[in-house]
Design a protein around this motif. Structure first.
Motif, PDB file in Angstrom:
ATOM      1  N   LEU A 120       0.828  -1.202   0.000  1.00  0.00           N
ATOM      2  CA  LEU A 120       0.000   0.000   0.000  1.00  0.00           C
ATOM      3  C   LEU A 120       0.870   1.262   0.000  1.00  0.00           C
ATOM      4  CD1 LEU A 120      -3.021   0.251  -0.162  1.00  0.00           C
ATOM      5  CD2 LEU A 120      -3.085   0.697   2.282  1.00  0.00           C
ATOM      6  N   ALA A 121       2.027   1.199   0.647  1.00  0.00           N
ATOM      7  CA  ALA A 121       2.944   2.347   0.629  1.00  0.00           C
ATOM      8  C   ALA A 121       3.427   2.618  -0.794  1.00  0.00           C
ATOM      9  CB  ALA A 121       4.120   2.089   1.558  1.00  0.00           C
ATOM     10  N   ILE A 122       3.746   1.561  -1.524  1.00  0.00           N
ATOM     11  CA  ILE A 122       4.177   1.724  -2.919  1.00  0.00           C
ATOM     12  C   ILE A 122       3.058   2.354  -3.746  1.00  0.00           C
ATOM     13  CG2 ILE A 122       4.827   0.495  -5.032  1.00  0.00           C
ATOM     14  CD1 ILE A 122       6.213  -1.576  -3.155  1.00  0.00           C
ATOM     15  N   LEU A 123       1.844   1.828  -3.594  1.00  0.00           N
ATOM     16  CA  LEU A 123       0.716   2.325  -4.377  1.00  0.00           C
ATOM     17  C   LEU A 123       0.314   3.740  -3.957  1.00  0.00           C
ATOM     18  CD1 LEU A 123      -1.335  -0.978  -4.503  1.00  0.00           C
ATOM     19  CD2 LEU A 123      -0.253   0.170  -6.449  1.00  0.00           C
ATOM     20  N   ALA A 124       0.442   4.052  -2.678  1.00  0.00           N
ATOM     21  CA  ALA A 124       0.154   5.412  -2.216  1.00  0.00           C
ATOM     22  C   ALA A 124       1.145   6.396  -2.835  1.00  0.00           C
ATOM     23  CB  ALA A 124       0.219   5.481  -0.691  1.00  0.00           C
ATOM     24  N   GLY A 125       2.425   6.017  -2.879  1.00  0.00           N
ATOM     25  CA  GLY A 125       3.425   6.862  -3.521  1.00  0.00           C
ATOM     26  C   GLY A 125       3.146   7.040  -4.998  1.00  0.00           C
ATOM     27  N   ASP A 126       2.825   5.939  -5.685  1.00  0.00           N
ATOM     28  CA  ASP A 126       2.483   6.012  -7.108  1.00  0.00           C
ATOM     29  C   ASP A 126       1.314   6.971  -7.335  1.00  0.00           C
ATOM     30  OD1 ASP A 126       4.426   4.095  -7.553  1.00  0.00           O
ATOM     31  OD2 ASP A 126       3.007   2.437  -7.778  1.00  0.00           O
ATOM     32  N   SER A 127       0.314   6.873  -6.468  1.00  0.00           N
ATOM     33  CA  SER A 127      -0.893   7.686  -6.629  1.00  0.00           C
ATOM     34  C   SER A 127      -0.628   9.159  -6.356  1.00  0.00           C
ATOM     35  CB  SER A 127      -2.002   7.168  -5.704  1.00  0.00           C
ATOM     36  OG  SER A 127      -2.333   5.827  -6.025  1.00  0.00           O
ATOM     37  N   LEU A 128       0.253   9.444  -5.398  1.00  0.00           N
ATOM     38  CA  LEU A 128       0.607  10.839  -5.119  1.00  0.00           C
ATOM     39  C   LEU A 128       1.380  11.454  -6.276  1.00  0.00           C
ATOM     40  CD1 LEU A 128       1.601  10.551  -1.354  1.00  0.00           C
ATOM     41  CD2 LEU A 128      -0.332  11.848  -2.280  1.00  0.00           C
ATOM     42  N   LEU A 129       2.270  10.671  -6.875  1.00  0.00           N
ATOM     43  CA  LEU A 129       3.013  11.148  -8.040  1.00  0.00           C
ATOM     44  C   LEU A 129       2.057  11.493  -9.173  1.00  0.00           C
ATOM     45  CD1 LEU A 129       5.566  11.609  -9.764  1.00  0.00           C
ATOM     46  CD2 LEU A 129       5.640   9.143 -10.155  1.00  0.00           C
ATOM     47  N   THR A 130       1.102  10.612  -9.418  1.00  0.00           N
ATOM     48  CA  THR A 130       0.124  10.845 -10.490  1.00  0.00           C
ATOM     49  C   THR A 130      -0.769  12.036 -10.167  1.00  0.00           C
ATOM     50  OG1 THR A 130       0.117   8.455 -10.848  1.00  0.00           O
ATOM     51  CG2 THR A 130      -1.616   9.719 -11.922  1.00  0.00           C
ATOM     52  N   LEU A 131      -1.186  12.133  -8.905  1.00  0.00           N
ATOM     53  CA  LEU A 131      -2.056  13.240  -8.496  1.00  0.00           C
ATOM     54  C   LEU A 131      -1.399  14.589  -8.738  1.00  0.00           C
ATOM     55  CD1 LEU A 131      -4.649  14.264  -7.121  1.00  0.00           C
ATOM     56  CD2 LEU A 131      -3.484  13.964  -4.911  1.00  0.00           C
ATOM     57  N   ALA A 132      -0.098  14.653  -8.588  1.00  0.00           N
ATOM     58  CA  ALA A 132       0.601  15.926  -8.793  1.00  0.00           C
ATOM     59  C   ALA A 132       0.323  16.499 -10.181  1.00  0.00           C
ATOM     60  CB  ALA A 132       2.102  15.729  -8.593  1.00  0.00           C
ATOM     61  N   PHE A 133       0.404  15.656 -11.191  1.00  0.00           N
ATOM     62  CA  PHE A 133       0.191  16.142 -12.552  1.00  0.00           C
ATOM     63  C   PHE A 133      -1.291  16.388 -12.835  1.00  0.00           C
ATOM     64  CE2 PHE A 133       4.336  14.105 -12.581  1.00  0.00           C
ATOM     65  CZ  PHE A 133       5.091  15.139 -13.122  1.00  0.00           C
ATOM     66  N   ASP A 134      -2.158  15.659 -12.132  1.00  0.00           N
ATOM     67  CA  ASP A 134      -3.591  15.919 -12.171  1.00  0.00           C
ATOM     68  C   ASP A 134      -3.860  17.348 -11.694  1.00  0.00           C
ATOM     69  OD1 ASP A 134      -6.324  16.155 -11.139  1.00  0.00           O
ATOM     70  OD2 ASP A 134      -6.497  13.980 -11.269  1.00  0.00           O
ATOM     71  N   ILE A 135      -3.229  17.732 -10.580  1.00  0.00           N
ATOM     72  CA  ILE A 135      -3.453  19.068 -10.013  1.00  0.00           C
ATOM     73  C   ILE A 135      -2.993  20.151 -10.971  1.00  0.00           C
ATOM     74  CG2 ILE A 135      -2.809  20.625  -8.129  1.00  0.00           C
ATOM     75  CD1 ILE A 135      -2.399  18.056  -6.395  1.00  0.00           C
ATOM     76  N   VAL A 136      -1.834  19.975 -11.587  1.00  0.00           N
ATOM     77  CA  VAL A 136      -1.326  20.984 -12.529  1.00  0.00           C
ATOM     78  C   VAL A 136      -2.266  21.147 -13.713  1.00  0.00           C
ATOM     79  CG1 VAL A 136       0.560  21.630 -14.070  1.00  0.00           C
ATOM     80  CG2 VAL A 136       1.085  20.554 -11.873  1.00  0.00           C
ATOM     81  N   ALA A 137      -2.754  20.022 -14.252  1.00  0.00           N
ATOM     82  CA  ALA A 137      -3.557  20.051 -15.475  1.00  0.00           C
ATOM     83  C   ALA A 137      -5.019  20.408 -15.246  1.00  0.00           C
ATOM     84  CB  ALA A 137      -3.478  18.683 -16.166  1.00  0.00           C
ATOM     85  N   ALA A 138      -5.496  20.272 -14.023  1.00  0.00           N
ATOM     86  CA  ALA A 138      -6.926  20.440 -13.731  1.00  0.00           C
ATOM     87  C   ALA A 138      -7.427  21.841 -14.089  1.00  0.00           C
ATOM     88  CB  ALA A 138      -7.180  20.159 -12.257  1.00  0.00           C
ATOM     89  N   PRO A 139      -8.689  21.946 -14.511  1.00  0.00           N
ATOM     90  CA  PRO A 139      -9.248  23.262 -14.847  1.00  0.00           C
ATOM     91  C   PRO A 139      -9.278  24.221 -13.662  1.00  0.00           C
ATOM     92  CG  PRO A 139     -10.955  21.540 -14.870  1.00  0.00           C
ATOM     93  CD  PRO A 139      -9.643  20.851 -14.780  1.00  0.00           C
ATOM     94  N   GLU A 140      -9.267  23.674 -12.446  1.00  0.00           N
ATOM     95  CA  GLU A 140      -9.260  24.537 -11.257  1.00  0.00           C
ATOM     96  C   GLU A 140      -7.956  25.302 -11.096  1.00  0.00           C
ATOM     97  OE1 GLU A 140     -12.210  21.280 -10.677  1.00  0.00           O
ATOM     98  OE2 GLU A 140     -10.095  21.354 -11.297  1.00  0.00           O
ATOM     99  N   THR A 141      -6.902  24.848 -11.788  1.00  0.00           N
ATOM    100  CA  THR A 141      -5.636  25.582 -11.790  1.00  0.00           C
ATOM    101  C   THR A 141      -5.716  26.611 -12.913  1.00  0.00           C
ATOM    102  OG1 THR A 141      -4.438  23.651 -10.958  1.00  0.00           O
ATOM    103  CG2 THR A 141      -3.131  25.388 -11.986  1.00  0.00           C
ATOM    104  N   HIS A 142      -5.970  27.847 -12.545  1.00  0.00           N
ATOM    105  CA  HIS A 142      -6.277  28.892 -13.527  1.00  0.00           C
ATOM    106  C   HIS A 142      -5.007  29.479 -14.139  1.00  0.00           C
ATOM    107  CE1 HIS A 142     -10.196  29.379 -11.038  1.00  0.00           C
ATOM    108  NE2 HIS A 142     -10.331  28.452 -11.958  1.00  0.00           N
ATOM    109  N   LEU A 143      -4.450  28.734 -15.059  1.00  0.00           N
ATOM    110  CA  LEU A 143      -3.270  29.164 -15.792  1.00  0.00           C
ATOM    111  C   LEU A 143      -3.451  28.830 -17.265  1.00  0.00           C
ATOM    112  CD1 LEU A 143      -0.477  27.863 -13.362  1.00  0.00           C
ATOM    113  CD2 LEU A 143      -1.041  30.264 -13.794  1.00  0.00           C
ATOM    114  N   PRO A 144      -2.793  29.574 -18.163  1.00  0.00           N
ATOM    115  CA  PRO A 144      -2.874  29.241 -19.597  1.00  0.00           C
ATOM    116  C   PRO A 144      -2.344  27.834 -19.863  1.00  0.00           C
ATOM    117  CG  PRO A 144      -1.917  31.421 -19.271  1.00  0.00           C
ATOM    118  CD  PRO A 144      -1.988  30.785 -17.919  1.00  0.00           C
ATOM    119  N   ASP A 145      -2.869  27.196 -20.893  1.00  0.00           N
ATOM    120  CA  ASP A 145      -2.445  25.829 -21.211  1.00  0.00           C
ATOM    121  C   ASP A 145      -0.938  25.745 -21.469  1.00  0.00           C
ATOM    122  OD1 ASP A 145      -5.018  24.958 -20.917  1.00  0.00           O
ATOM    123  OD2 ASP A 145      -5.467  24.845 -23.065  1.00  0.00           O
ATOM    124  N   ALA A 146      -0.378  26.760 -22.126  1.00  0.00           N
ATOM    125  CA  ALA A 146       1.061  26.745 -22.410  1.00  0.00           C
ATOM    126  C   ALA A 146       1.866  26.799 -21.113  1.00  0.00           C
ATOM    127  CB  ALA A 146       1.431  27.916 -23.313  1.00  0.00           C
TER     128      ALA A 146
END
Length: 305
Positions: A120-146
């Motif tokens: 579960l520690a391995i999978l939690a780490g994997d999921s946190l890594l993936t979530l990071a890029f989710d947060i950057v790309a999400a529409p709630e992050t109000h930045l230009p696509d570029a």
């Protein structure tokens, strides 16, 4: 205590609270669009690895480096900081595993693989890594696509084979064959420095600042990253586990070479002073706007935990 230092401490605390609240929301049980389910035990392990206090220094550097520039939405910078913190925390979860540093304590509480289990520690780490890029790309992050694309690229380069993950590989190899000083510098610049460098450069990326400003903040990040590592190695040598909230003395126990072990405590303390001076010189073009980042360099060099 100087007025600037008081302001720094207040901002560091308020930023940590804001990041904690944001991470709490991001790691809620609420299913996001495109998700199927959020398994309760995985979410609990992720929360255990992230929502455990800490200074939140990396998000602070993102927010304060962005604040050097006009018209930057603080919430956007805060979200990039939260994404970076997810990657930092994933690295700690994996770093604590038996196959890596094999630690039982992190920030004064059981590490994720102790509180849950290794899988579960391995999978939690994997999921946190993936979530990071989710947060950057999400529409709630109000930045230009570029801008989001530039942030994703810079963050991936800082976290991956040529950055933090690659540095961890070099660190494991160093336990078997001690590197020379150039090798130690490279290892530490990758394992520890790369994410701190990104944290500072990210502010310029978010702001759409000039290439020169981006280079300046990148160099500032490299400088405070080296200071952070030297201070960390010094604390591993001189601090106790209760103060640090994790085991200390492990570098010496494993025969791991550091700049501090090679050069000594006096050299380390002098080098930290030099690095603070270098950081101040780099920030000089930003004049009074960089006061908090100057204070941050002093804090990193003189931290006690």
């Amino acid at each position: 205590m100087s007025e600037r230092h008081q302001e720094f401490q207040s901002l560091l605390k308020s930023n940590a609270e804001a990041v904690e609240a944001l991470l709490e929301r991001l790691l809620s049980a609420e299913i996001e669009a495109g998700e199927i389910a959020r398994p309760e035990r995985l979410l609990a392990a992720m929360r255990h690895g992230v929502l455990n206090g800490g200074k939140r220094l990396r998000p602070f550097l993102v927010v304060e480096s962005a604040a050097l520039f006009p018209n930057v939405e603080r919430e956007a910078a805060l979200r990039i900081g939260a994404a970076l913190e997810c990657i930092h925390c994933y690295s700690l979860v994996h770093d604590d595993l038996p196959a890596m540093d094999d630690d039982d304590l992190r920030r004064g509480q059981p590490t994720v693989h102790i509180a849950f289990d290794e899988a579960l520690a391995i999978l939690a780490g994997d999921s946190l890594l993936t979530l990071a890029f989710d947060i950057v790309a999400a529409p709630e992050t109000h930045l230009p696509d570029a801008t989001k694309t530039a942030l994703v690229l810079a963050l991936a380069r800082a976290a991956g084979i040529g950055g933090m993950a690659g540095g961890q590989v070099l660190d494991l190899a160093a336990e078997k064959q001690a590197p020379d000083e150039d090798g130690i510098v490279t290892l530490q610049a990758m394992k520890t420095g790369a994410l701190l460098r990104f944290a500072c450069e990210a502010g310029a990326i978010i702001a759409g600042a000039s290439a020169e400003d981006r280079r300046t903040l990148r160099r500032y990040g490299e400088t405070v990253g080296l200071a952070f590592q030297i201070a960390d190695d010094l604390l591993d040598l001189t601090a106790d586990a209760q103060t640090m909230g994790k085991a200390t003395g492990k570098d010496a126990e494993r025969g791991k070479a550091t700049l501090v072990s090679r050069r000594g405590q006096a050299w380390a303390e002098n080098r930290l002073k030099e690095l603070v001076t270098e950081a101040e010189a780099l920030l000089a073009p930003f004049s009074h706007r960089a006061g908090i980042l100057v204070e941050t360099a002093h804090f990193i060099a003189n931290r006690r935990n």
